[in-house]
Design a protein around this motif. Sequence first.
Motif, PDB file in Angstrom:
ATOM      1  N   ALA A 175       0.828  -1.205   0.000  1.00  0.00           N
ATOM      2  CA  ALA A 175       0.000   0.000   0.000  1.00  0.00           C
ATOM      3  C   ALA A 175       0.863   1.256   0.000  1.00  0.00           C
ATOM      4  CB  ALA A 175      -0.928  -0.003   1.213  1.00  0.00           C
ATOM      5  N   LEU A 176       1.931   1.253   0.792  1.00  0.00           N
ATOM      6  CA  LEU A 176       2.829   2.411   0.823  1.00  0.00           C
ATOM      7  C   LEU A 176       3.573   2.562  -0.500  1.00  0.00           C
ATOM      8  CD1 LEU A 176       4.273   2.065   4.435  1.00  0.00           C
ATOM      9  CD2 LEU A 176       2.591   3.739   3.638  1.00  0.00           C
ATOM     10  N   SER A 177       3.935   1.442  -1.121  1.00  0.00           N
ATOM     11  CA  SER A 177       4.587   1.491  -2.429  1.00  0.00           C
ATOM     12  C   SER A 177       3.660   2.073  -3.485  1.00  0.00           C
ATOM     13  CB  SER A 177       5.029   0.083  -2.838  1.00  0.00           C
ATOM     14  OG  SER A 177       5.630   0.093  -4.120  1.00  0.00           O
ATOM     15  N   ASP A 178       2.391   1.684  -3.435  1.00  0.00           N
ATOM     16  CA  ASP A 178       1.411   2.224  -4.379  1.00  0.00           C
ATOM     17  C   ASP A 178       1.240   3.726  -4.182  1.00  0.00           C
ATOM     18  OD1 ASP A 178       1.035  -0.314  -5.366  1.00  0.00           O
ATOM     19  OD2 ASP A 178      -0.832  -0.684  -4.270  1.00  0.00           O
ATOM     20  N   LEU A 179       1.275   4.156  -2.930  1.00  0.00           N
ATOM     21  CA  LEU A 179       1.175   5.594  -2.650  1.00  0.00           C
ATOM     22  C   LEU A 179       2.390   6.342  -3.198  1.00  0.00           C
ATOM     23  CD1 LEU A 179      -0.303   5.526   0.960  1.00  0.00           C
ATOM     24  CD2 LEU A 179      -1.370   6.597  -1.038  1.00  0.00           C
ATOM     25  N   LYS A 180       3.570   5.748  -3.056  1.00  0.00           N
ATOM     26  CA  LYS A 180       4.773   6.382  -3.609  1.00  0.00           C
ATOM     27  C   LYS A 180       4.638   6.560  -5.113  1.00  0.00           C
ATOM     28  CE  LYS A 180       8.013   4.591  -0.125  1.00  0.00           C
ATOM     29  NZ  LYS A 180       9.126   3.645   0.132  1.00  0.00           N
ATOM     30  N   SER A 181       4.088   5.540  -5.774  1.00  0.00           N
ATOM     31  CA  SER A 181       3.900   5.617  -7.228  1.00  0.00           C
ATOM     32  C   SER A 181       2.920   6.725  -7.589  1.00  0.00           C
ATOM     33  CB  SER A 181       3.402   4.273  -7.768  1.00  0.00           C
ATOM     34  OG  SER A 181       4.356   3.253  -7.560  1.00  0.00           O
ATOM     35  N   ALA A 182       1.862   6.863  -6.795  1.00  0.00           N
ATOM     36  CA  ALA A 182       0.863   7.906  -7.065  1.00  0.00           C
ATOM     37  C   ALA A 182       1.409   9.300  -6.782  1.00  0.00           C
ATOM     38  CB  ALA A 182      -0.384   7.651  -6.225  1.00  0.00           C
ATOM     39  N   LEU A 183       2.412   9.383  -5.905  1.00  0.00           N
ATOM     40  CA  LEU A 183       3.008  10.685  -5.569  1.00  0.00           C
ATOM     41  C   LEU A 183       4.034  11.119  -6.598  1.00  0.00           C
ATOM     42  CD1 LEU A 183       3.333  13.009  -3.512  1.00  0.00           C
ATOM     43  CD2 LEU A 183       5.006  11.582  -2.311  1.00  0.00           C
ATOM     44  N   ALA A 184       4.753  10.164  -7.164  1.00  0.00           N
ATOM     45  CA  ALA A 184       5.837  10.471  -8.098  1.00  0.00           C
ATOM     46  C   ALA A 184       5.329  11.289  -9.282  1.00  0.00           C
ATOM     47  CB  ALA A 184       6.484   9.177  -8.583  1.00  0.00           C
ATOM     48  N   GLY A 185       5.882  12.451  -9.474  1.00  0.00           N
ATOM     49  CA  GLY A 185       5.502  13.299 -10.595  1.00  0.00           C
ATOM     50  C   GLY A 185       4.139  13.946 -10.473  1.00  0.00           C
ATOM     51  N   MET A 196       7.453  16.297   2.483  1.00  0.00           N
ATOM     52  CA  MET A 196       6.782  15.906   3.724  1.00  0.00           C
ATOM     53  C   MET A 196       6.105  14.540   3.562  1.00  0.00           C
ATOM     54  SD  MET A 196       6.895  18.363   6.207  1.00  0.00           S
ATOM     55  CE  MET A 196       5.323  18.602   7.049  1.00  0.00           C
ATOM     56  N   LEU A 197       5.475  14.337   2.422  1.00  0.00           N
ATOM     57  CA  LEU A 197       4.776  13.070   2.186  1.00  0.00           C
ATOM     58  C   LEU A 197       5.761  11.924   1.989  1.00  0.00           C
ATOM     59  CD1 LEU A 197       1.989  14.388  -0.222  1.00  0.00           C
ATOM     60  CD2 LEU A 197       1.721  13.769   2.192  1.00  0.00           C
ATOM     61  N   GLU A 198       6.841  12.176   1.257  1.00  0.00           N
ATOM     62  CA  GLU A 198       7.842  11.133   1.056  1.00  0.00           C
ATOM     63  C   GLU A 198       8.434  10.683   2.387  1.00  0.00           C
ATOM     64  OE1 GLU A 198      10.480  13.057  -1.649  1.00  0.00           O
ATOM     65  OE2 GLU A 198       9.370  12.425  -3.447  1.00  0.00           O
ATOM     66  N   GLU A 199       8.668  11.613   3.292  1.00  0.00           N
ATOM     67  CA  GLU A 199       9.185  11.267   4.624  1.00  0.00           C
ATOM     68  C   GLU A 199       8.249  10.290   5.335  1.00  0.00           C
ATOM     69  OE1 GLU A 199       9.838  14.696   7.021  1.00  0.00           O
ATOM     70  OE2 GLU A 199      11.314  15.568   5.677  1.00  0.00           O
ATOM     71  N   LYS A 200       6.964  10.557   5.259  1.00  0.00           N
ATOM     72  CA  LYS A 200       5.988   9.702   5.945  1.00  0.00           C
ATOM     73  C   LYS A 200       5.917   8.316   5.295  1.00  0.00           C
ATOM     74  CE  LYS A 200       6.115  11.955   8.665  1.00  0.00           C
ATOM     75  NZ  LYS A 200       6.425  11.656  10.091  1.00  0.00           N
ATOM     76  N   LEU A 201       5.989   8.264   3.978  1.00  0.00           N
ATOM     77  CA  LEU A 201       5.901   6.986   3.290  1.00  0.00           C
ATOM     78  C   LEU A 201       7.102   6.097   3.611  1.00  0.00           C
ATOM     79  CD1 LEU A 201       4.562   8.230  -0.157  1.00  0.00           C
ATOM     80  CD2 LEU A 201       3.280   6.994   1.605  1.00  0.00           C
ATOM     81  N   VAL A 202       8.248   6.713   3.812  1.00  0.00           N
ATOM     82  CA  VAL A 202       9.440   5.954   4.220  1.00  0.00           C
ATOM     83  C   VAL A 202       9.333   5.564   5.695  1.00  0.00           C
ATOM     84  CG1 VAL A 202      11.930   6.113   4.619  1.00  0.00           C
ATOM     85  CG2 VAL A 202      10.952   6.965   2.480  1.00  0.00           C
ATOM     86  N   TYR A 203       8.926   6.503   6.520  1.00  0.00           N
ATOM     87  CA  TYR A 203       8.842   6.272   7.964  1.00  0.00           C
ATOM     88  C   TYR A 203       7.879   5.135   8.296  1.00  0.00           C
ATOM     89  CZ  TYR A 203       8.551   7.523  12.943  1.00  0.00           C
ATOM     90  OH  TYR A 203       8.614   7.505  14.312  1.00  0.00           O
ATOM     91  N   GLY A 204       6.848   4.993   7.478  1.00  0.00           N
ATOM     92  CA  GLY A 204       5.820   3.988   7.760  1.00  0.00           C
ATOM     93  C   GLY A 204       6.245   2.556   7.564  1.00  0.00           C
ATOM     94  N   ALA A 205       7.442   2.319   6.990  1.00  0.00           N
ATOM     95  CA  ALA A 205       7.843   0.926   6.699  1.00  0.00           C
ATOM     96  C   ALA A 205       9.328   0.679   6.890  1.00  0.00           C
ATOM     97  CB  ALA A 205       7.437   0.574   5.274  1.00  0.00           C
ATOM     98  N   GLN A 206       9.952   1.367   7.809  1.00  0.00           N
ATOM     99  CA  GLN A 206      11.389   1.178   8.007  1.00  0.00           C
ATOM    100  C   GLN A 206      11.699  -0.216   8.567  1.00  0.00           C
ATOM    101  OE1 GLN A 206      12.017   4.633  10.519  1.00  0.00           O
ATOM    102  NE2 GLN A 206      13.082   5.699   8.875  1.00  0.00           N
TER     103      GLN A 206
END
Length: 305
Positions: A175-185, A196-206
């Motif tokens: 789910a976090l990977s899909d969100l990263k894809s939707a955020l890119a570009g 700010m969003l990229e930080e959260k997407l990384v933080y959520g799955a360290q």
Amino acid sequence: MQTQLDPEAVFRDLVTEVDRMMSEGKNPDLDIRMPAGEAQKAAQAVPAEQFHAMMGDFVQKLGALREDQALPEETRAVIEELMAVVPLVTVMQYPQGGMPGMKLSGATDGGGPAFTFNVDTQARGGTSFLLGHIAHELTHVAAHQAFGSSPVMELVQSGATDEEVAALAAERKQALSDLKSALAGNPEFDEFQRGMLEEKLVYGAQPHKLERYAEAFANLAEGKPGKITPAQKDRLVGWGKAAGDASGTLVEYDTVLNQMLIYLHMWQISQDNPFYVRLRAVAQAAYDRRSRAFQPTDQPTDQSS
């Protein structure tokens, strides 16, 4: 001199200034006046009772978002859930010799768990940052109540098997990977917002995060409310290993989803934005999981097993 000023007024003025910069599309992180650092300095000087009251005001601001007719229903449901656990947070303070975050700190007068909120007073994103941070930390409390988890506040139903945990972590990681894809570009976010969003997407799955938390909570002094037992530590370490490189999803997944819901609403992002659509869907699924797990008549804190 700043020492002659009311530190609360200084803090609030800095938050307002960052709000203004963001409304103009500017990146507060690039401001040479370093408003985030200055806000932390001001907050540290606010007396304890005044600090608690000041943060209580921001908690109420989060609750007041429910009155906004433009608020997505998914976000409204989350805020309702978070406001219900606010009475369990008995202390809000500037971090005392440690990291910001929510800690189990004892029991309320009614016998339920009590929490201390060590508040991150950076003004990086102004009011949106603060309300998102509050939503993040209150989600820890709501999840602790729903899942009957240990003082680590893992986002796992008590009694789950390693296989169930592995599947849960894999689902959340995807789910976090899909969100990263939707955020890119995605053209609707500026550089600061995307960061700010990229930080959260990384933080959520360290990786290894649950294991590190388990070690830290196990090493607390005897008698401390947040200390976990050796059996709890072993179980949490086992779950963390079962999650592979997505251990962080077992403690931070729901929290970052709710945090980003607040960000996007306060940034007035279009609700048909692909990232926003996907975020609301996965946040709703996480909310539903907490709701199904919640047993109001049987809320173990799992501190002795």
